[in-house]
Scaffold this motif. Structure first.
Motif, PDB file in Angstrom:
ATOM      1  N   SER A 158      29.280  44.607  40.336  1.00 15.48           N
ATOM      2  CA  SER A 158      30.046  45.380  39.337  1.00 15.48           C
ATOM      3  C   SER A 158      29.658  45.128  37.887  1.00 15.48           C
ATOM      4  O   SER A 158      29.525  46.093  37.120  1.00 15.48           O
ATOM      5  CB  SER A 158      31.545  45.121  39.512  1.00 15.48           C
ATOM      6  N   ALA A 202      27.661  38.519  38.434  1.00 16.22           N
ATOM      7  CA  ALA A 202      29.036  38.434  38.963  1.00 16.22           C
ATOM      8  C   ALA A 202      29.459  36.994  39.229  1.00 16.22           C
ATOM      9  O   ALA A 202      30.645  36.717  39.355  1.00 16.22           O
ATOM     10  CB  ALA A 202      29.144  39.232  40.257  1.00 16.22           C
ATOM     11  N   GLY A 251      32.439  38.581  35.027  1.00 13.20           N
ATOM     12  CA  GLY A 251      31.983  37.611  36.009  1.00 13.20           C
ATOM     13  C   GLY A 251      33.134  36.810  36.602  1.00 13.20           C
ATOM     14  O   GLY A 251      34.233  36.775  36.044  1.00 13.20           O
ATOM     15  N   GLY A 252      32.875  36.163  37.736  1.00  6.17           N
ATOM     16  CA  GLY A 252      33.849  35.270  38.368  1.00  6.17           C
ATOM     17  C   GLY A 252      33.316  33.851  38.306  1.00  6.17           C
ATOM     18  O   GLY A 252      32.104  33.633  38.284  1.00  6.17           O
ATOM     19  N   GLN A 269      39.368  42.033  32.162  1.00  2.00           N
ATOM     20  CA  GLN A 269      37.944  42.251  31.921  1.00  2.00           C
ATOM     21  C   GLN A 269      37.720  43.641  31.360  1.00  2.00           C
ATOM     22  O   GLN A 269      37.678  44.612  32.094  1.00  2.00           O
ATOM     23  CB  GLN A 269      37.179  42.057  33.219  1.00  2.00           C
ATOM     24  N   ARG A 328      39.726  44.846  35.077  1.00  2.00           N
ATOM     25  CA  ARG A 328      40.266  44.049  36.174  1.00  2.00           C
ATOM     26  C   ARG A 328      40.477  42.630  35.687  1.00  2.00           C
ATOM     27  O   ARG A 328      39.917  42.222  34.663  1.00  2.00           O
ATOM     28  CB  ARG A 328      39.350  44.081  37.386  1.00  2.00           C
ATOM     29  N   ARG A 329      41.279  41.889  36.406  1.00  2.00           N
ATOM     30  CA  ARG A 329      41.510  40.505  36.046  1.00  2.00           C
ATOM     31  C   ARG A 329      40.398  39.639  36.647  1.00  2.00           C
ATOM     32  O   ARG A 329      39.756  40.047  37.612  1.00  2.00           O
ATOM     33  CB  ARG A 329      42.867  40.070  36.600  1.00  2.00           C
ATOM     34  N   ASN A 384      30.862  30.360  43.778  1.00  2.00           N
ATOM     35  CA  ASN A 384      31.557  31.414  43.025  1.00  2.00           C
ATOM     36  C   ASN A 384      32.864  31.786  43.750  1.00  2.00           C
ATOM     37  O   ASN A 384      33.132  31.261  44.844  1.00  2.00           O
ATOM     38  CB  ASN A 384      30.605  32.606  42.898  1.00  2.00           C
ATOM     39  N   PRO A 385      33.677  32.702  43.205  1.00  2.00           N
ATOM     40  CA  PRO A 385      35.022  32.950  43.752  1.00  2.00           C
ATOM     41  C   PRO A 385      35.106  33.317  45.229  1.00  2.00           C
ATOM     42  O   PRO A 385      36.046  32.911  45.914  1.00  2.00           O
ATOM     43  CB  PRO A 385      35.551  34.090  42.884  1.00  2.00           C
ATOM     44  N   CYS A 386      34.185  34.107  45.703  1.00  2.00           N
ATOM     45  CA  CYS A 386      34.331  34.496  47.129  1.00  2.00           C
ATOM     46  C   CYS A 386      33.477  33.672  48.063  1.00  2.00           C
ATOM     47  O   CYS A 386      33.398  33.939  49.278  1.00  2.00           O
ATOM     48  CB  CYS A 386      34.031  35.976  47.272  1.00  2.00           C
ATOM     49  N   GLU A 410      30.214  33.152  48.370  1.00  2.00           N
ATOM     50  CA  GLU A 410      28.894  33.540  48.888  1.00  2.00           C
ATOM     51  C   GLU A 410      27.723  32.983  48.084  1.00  2.00           C
ATOM     52  O   GLU A 410      26.575  33.142  48.501  1.00  2.00           O
ATOM     53  CB  GLU A 410      28.790  35.070  49.008  1.00  2.00           C
ATOM     54  N   THR A 443      31.359  42.845  48.460  1.00  2.00           N
ATOM     55  CA  THR A 443      31.206  44.243  48.022  1.00  2.00           C
ATOM     56  C   THR A 443      32.547  44.981  47.987  1.00  2.00           C
ATOM     57  O   THR A 443      32.610  46.170  48.312  1.00  2.00           O
ATOM     58  CB  THR A 443      30.180  45.037  48.888  1.00  2.00           C
ATOM     59  N   GLY A 444      33.592  44.250  47.572  1.00  2.00           N
ATOM     60  CA  GLY A 444      34.944  44.797  47.560  1.00  2.00           C
ATOM     61  C   GLY A 444      35.031  46.140  46.839  1.00  2.00           C
ATOM     62  O   GLY A 444      35.671  47.072  47.331  1.00  2.00           O
ATOM     63  N   THR A 445      34.398  46.249  45.678  1.00  2.00           N
ATOM     64  CA  THR A 445      34.501  47.500  44.931  1.00  2.00           C
ATOM     65  C   THR A 445      33.264  48.378  45.108  1.00  2.00           C
ATOM     66  O   THR A 445      33.391  49.593  45.256  1.00  2.00           O
ATOM     67  CB  THR A 445      34.700  47.228  43.422  1.00  2.00           C
ATOM     68  N   ILE A 446      32.072  47.770  45.112  1.00  2.00           N
ATOM     69  CA  ILE A 446      30.890  48.647  45.178  1.00  2.00           C
ATOM     70  C   ILE A 446      30.806  49.365  46.524  1.00  2.00           C
ATOM     71  O   ILE A 446      30.268  50.464  46.602  1.00  2.00           O
ATOM     72  CB  ILE A 446      29.561  47.911  44.845  1.00  2.00           C
ATOM     73  N   LEU A 470      41.254  38.933  43.848  1.00  2.00           N
ATOM     74  CA  LEU A 470      40.389  40.093  44.033  1.00  2.00           C
ATOM     75  C   LEU A 470      41.105  41.130  44.847  1.00  2.00           C
ATOM     76  O   LEU A 470      40.515  42.059  45.335  1.00  2.00           O
ATOM     77  CB  LEU A 470      39.096  39.744  44.779  1.00  2.00           C
TER      78      LEU A 470
HETATM   79  P1  ADP Z   1      31.822  44.047  43.521  1.00  2.00           P
HETATM   80  O1  ADP Z   1      32.001  44.899  44.737  1.00  2.00           O
HETATM   81  O2  ADP Z   1      32.839  44.384  42.448  1.00  2.00           O
HETATM   82  O3  ADP Z   1      30.431  44.050  42.956  1.00  2.00           O
HETATM   83  P2  ADP Z   1      32.273  41.731  45.231  1.00  2.00           P
HETATM   84  O4  ADP Z   1      33.564  42.060  45.902  1.00  2.00           O
HETATM   85  O5  ADP Z   1      31.016  41.880  46.021  1.00  2.00           O
HETATM   86  O6  ADP Z   1      32.151  42.540  43.864  1.00  2.00           O
HETATM   87  O7  ADP Z   1      32.339  40.261  44.701  1.00  2.00           O
HETATM   88  C1  ADP Z   1      31.149  39.587  44.321  1.00  2.00           C
HETATM   89  C2  ADP Z   1      31.461  38.519  43.340  1.00  2.00           C
HETATM   90  O8  ADP Z   1      31.823  39.140  42.111  1.00  2.00           O
HETATM   91  C3  ADP Z   1      32.663  37.648  43.655  1.00  2.00           C
HETATM   92  O9  ADP Z   1      32.380  36.588  44.524  1.00  2.00           O
HETATM   93  C4  ADP Z   1      32.975  37.131  42.286  1.00  2.00           C
HETATM   94  O10 ADP Z   1      32.053  36.120  41.901  1.00  2.00           O
HETATM   95  C5  ADP Z   1      32.765  38.352  41.446  1.00  2.00           C
HETATM   96  N1  ADP Z   1      33.996  39.134  41.301  1.00  2.00           N
HETATM   97  C6  ADP Z   1      34.478  40.102  42.101  1.00  2.00           C
HETATM   98  N2  ADP Z   1      35.656  40.582  41.662  1.00  2.00           N
HETATM   99  C7  ADP Z   1      35.927  39.902  40.536  1.00  2.00           C
HETATM  100  C8  ADP Z   1      36.989  39.901  39.594  1.00  2.00           C
HETATM  101  N3  ADP Z   1      38.060  40.694  39.691  1.00  2.00           N
HETATM  102  N4  ADP Z   1      36.896  39.031  38.567  1.00  2.00           N
HETATM  103  C9  ADP Z   1      35.857  38.217  38.426  1.00  2.00           C
HETATM  104  N5  ADP Z   1      34.838  38.175  39.273  1.00  2.00           N
HETATM  105  C10 ADP Z   1      34.866  38.986  40.311  1.00  2.00           C
END
Ligand code: ADP
Length: 558
Positions: free
Chosen positions: A68, A83, A111-112, A153, A157-158, A265-267, A269, A409-412, A552
């Motif tokens: 993102s 990210a 970024g996270g 952000q 998003r937060r 990182n947050p998730c 990976e 890939t929560g949002t993409i 997230l």
């Molecule tokens: P996206 O689909 O938005 O690219 P992902 O769901 O694949 O993101 O998450 C990839 C990484 O992006 C997460 O592990 C984290 O490091 C970062 N990330 C995702 N969402 C957030 C958020 N709301 N705030 C900060 N970092 C995030």
């Protein structure tokens, strides 16, 4: 350009397309893809335009999308494209608050952040300067949580964090139970870092040392098994904490001379050294099939493009502080991964819970990994290896210390119209609680339903409230097999798919292992042990009916 569905257009409009100061959208999706392609290809020495066109084609065909921050920031004033970040925290107020400030800057740029809190002295320890009593890592984590809450952000998003604590820290129990209270640490995922000493103590039943990180003294000797039980109990109740397997992570650390990896990182990976960051991008596997076959040539071509894209993105990205800039340019870590794994399985007629699905995971990720490394070697010939390559584990010059990662890939995935990462579907139709509620419909299911003559609007409405379609008589059995949901897939099959991917991934794999609501704490333990036995770098479980995921998760903003 591929057709964007309603969900993709809403997500792009609300979170990605450029806006003027009044908040009016001033860019079309097509212009976004062009902006990102042009900004990233600017890193090329020759053929900037040709490369930009190739990037544009892959993005706009939804074959490959970067994380993102790249979509949001490339070609804008805030040119931070990564990210994933990990920052160090030492046992001093100066270090804690310096890192807090840097965290704010990273969150502001999309970024996270992940941190190990393990060096902070435990609750009740002495504070020499003031003659006071230390408040411990969990109390400082709270400050990060509150700060994150306040920084949105770019209004989109937060932020999100990963908090890590060693299993041997005296405050480990307080850490494990930190999210038990409703709404506590909403902006954190938690992971307990385990190593061989911990697992040996679980197996042997010998006492396990809790050590004060400030003095190196053992302050308590406990039953490691009881700690593991407590972790399993809380993971059962709330989904947190997960586990990190630090030995496995460090066995695969490509630059051990630069230090030991302690956090992700947050998730989860991307395990990183302090100050490192990583830019991710994902190939949409649902676009990598030809009829009912995997299109290996197209997959390899897209991975080659993806690695080049991310290597360019590193060059054109700015980073919020000089320490990060330095760490990133030393190792040049990138993470190409996949989304739409379940879509691909549907196309080739394979059930998610089958042995064949594990074989597909293995085949696909092996090809991705081999192609990514071949591309990184070529880039090294063209542009030179990453600067600390000679101190790394690699014999051949390569451009990047890591090339592969499986992101959530929560949002993409919503932009691509793909199933998220390597996860099974949530349902064939459901309402997702983001941006005020989005109706998610699985196109492949609808297409099959129409072709096979069982499509009807009432059926879709009925399916909406379910988490499984397996007992719906109107749907033929062979179709039901292809659309197993996260709830249908048994936990051990989730772990098997994660392991198959992990074996070909340099960084780590974001995956949630779903458990049915009637699963026991012991079932969680079994998943933890299976994860460790199968060489995973980390594990996260989520029991149906446990507290909804928060970090997230859903609609933090609008
Ligand atoms: P996206 O689909 O938005 O690219 P992902 O769901 O694949 O993101 O998450 C990839 C990484 O992006 C997460 O592990 C984290 O490091 C970062 N990330 C995702 N969402 C957030 C958020 N709301 N705030 C900060 N970092 C995030």
């Amino acid at each position: 350009m591929a057709t964007l569905d309603e969900v993709a257009r809403t997500v792009l409009r609300e979170r990605y397309l450029r806006q003027d100061e009044a908040g009016t959208v001033i860019e079309t999706p097509d212009e976004l893809f062009r902006r990102v392609a042009d900004a990233v290809a600017a890193a090329e020495d020759d053929d900037v335009e040709g490369t930009a066109d190739r990037f544009y084609d892959a993005l706009s065909a939804l074959e490959f999308l970067p994380n993102s921050p790249t979509l949001m920031n490339a070609g804008t004033d805030l040119h931070q494209l990564a990210a994933c970040f990990v920052l160090p925290i030492e046992d001093s107020l100066v270090s804690i608050f310096e890192t807090l400030k840097r965290t704010a800057l990273i969150h502001q740029s999309g970024g996270g952040t992940g941190f190990s809190f393990s060096k902070i002295r435990p609750v009740g320890d002495v504070v020499a300067k003031t003659g006071g009593v230390a408040s411990g890592p969990v109390s400082f984590m709270r400050i990060f949580d509150v700060a994150t809450e306040q920084i949105k952000q770019g209004g989109r998003r937060r932020g999100a964090n990963m908090g890590v604590l060693d299993a041997s820290h005296p405050d480990v129990r307080a850490f494990v139970t930190a999210k038990h209270e409703a709404d506590a640490f909403r902006n954190f995922n938690l992971s307990v870092a385990t190593d061989a000493a911990f697992w040996d103590a679980v197996e042997s039943g010998e006492p396990y040392d809790l050590v004060n990180p400030r003095t190196g003294e053992t302050v308590d000797r406990v039953d490691a098994d009881a700690i593991l039980d407590l972790i399993a109990e809380l993971a059962w109740a709330t989904g947190d904490p997960g586990l990190l397997f630090l030995d496995e992570i460090n066995t695969h650390n490509p630059t051990p001379a630069l230090g030991r990896i302690e956090a992700t990182n947050p998730c989860g990976e991307v395990p990183l050294l302090p100050y490192e960051a990583c830019i991710l991008g994902s190939v949409n596997l649902g676009e990598m099939t030809d009829g009912d076959k995997i299109d290996r040539e197209k997959l390899a071509r897209t991975v080659r493009l993806g690695v080049r894209f991310l290597d360019d993105a590193l060059d054109v990205s700015t980073f919020p502080v000089a320490d990060i800039e330095r760490a990133v340019s030393r190792t040049r870590k990138v993470g190409v991964g996949v989304m739409g794994f379940h879509d691909m399985l549907v196309d080739i007629g394979v059930a998610y819970d089958s042995d064949e699905a594990v074989a597909v995971a293995d085949e696909v990720m092996q090809l991705v990994s081999e192609t990514a490394w071949e591309t990184s070697r070529r880039l090294a010939e063209e542009r030179g290896p990453f600067p600390v390559w000679s101190e790394s584990v690699f014999d051949d010059p390569v451009r990047n210390a890591t090339t592969t990662t499986i992101a959530p890939t929560g949002t993409i995935s919503m932009i691509a119209g793909a199933t998220a990462g390597i996860e099974p579907i949530y349902n064939v139709v459901y309402e997702k609680q983001v941006l005020g509620g989005l109706e998610m419909v699985n196109d492949r299911f609808v297409e099959i339903a129409k072709a096979r003559g069982f499509y009807d609007e009432d059926l879709l409405t009925d399916l909406k409230d379910r988490t499984s379609i397996q007992d719906v008589d109107a749907i033929p059995a062979d179709v039901k097999r292809l659309f197993q949901t996260a709830h249908d897939v048994p936990p051990e099959r989730h772990v098997a798919v994660q392991a198959a991917f992990q074996h070909h991934v340099d960084n780590a794999v974001s995956k949630t292992v779903n458990l049915p609501s009637d699963a026991s704490v012991d079932d969680v333990r079994t998943v933890f042990l299976a994860a460790r036995d199968q060489g995973l770098k980390g594990i996260t479980v989520f029991r149906s009916g446990a507290r909804p995921e928060q970090v997230l998760g859903d609609d933090p903003l609008k």
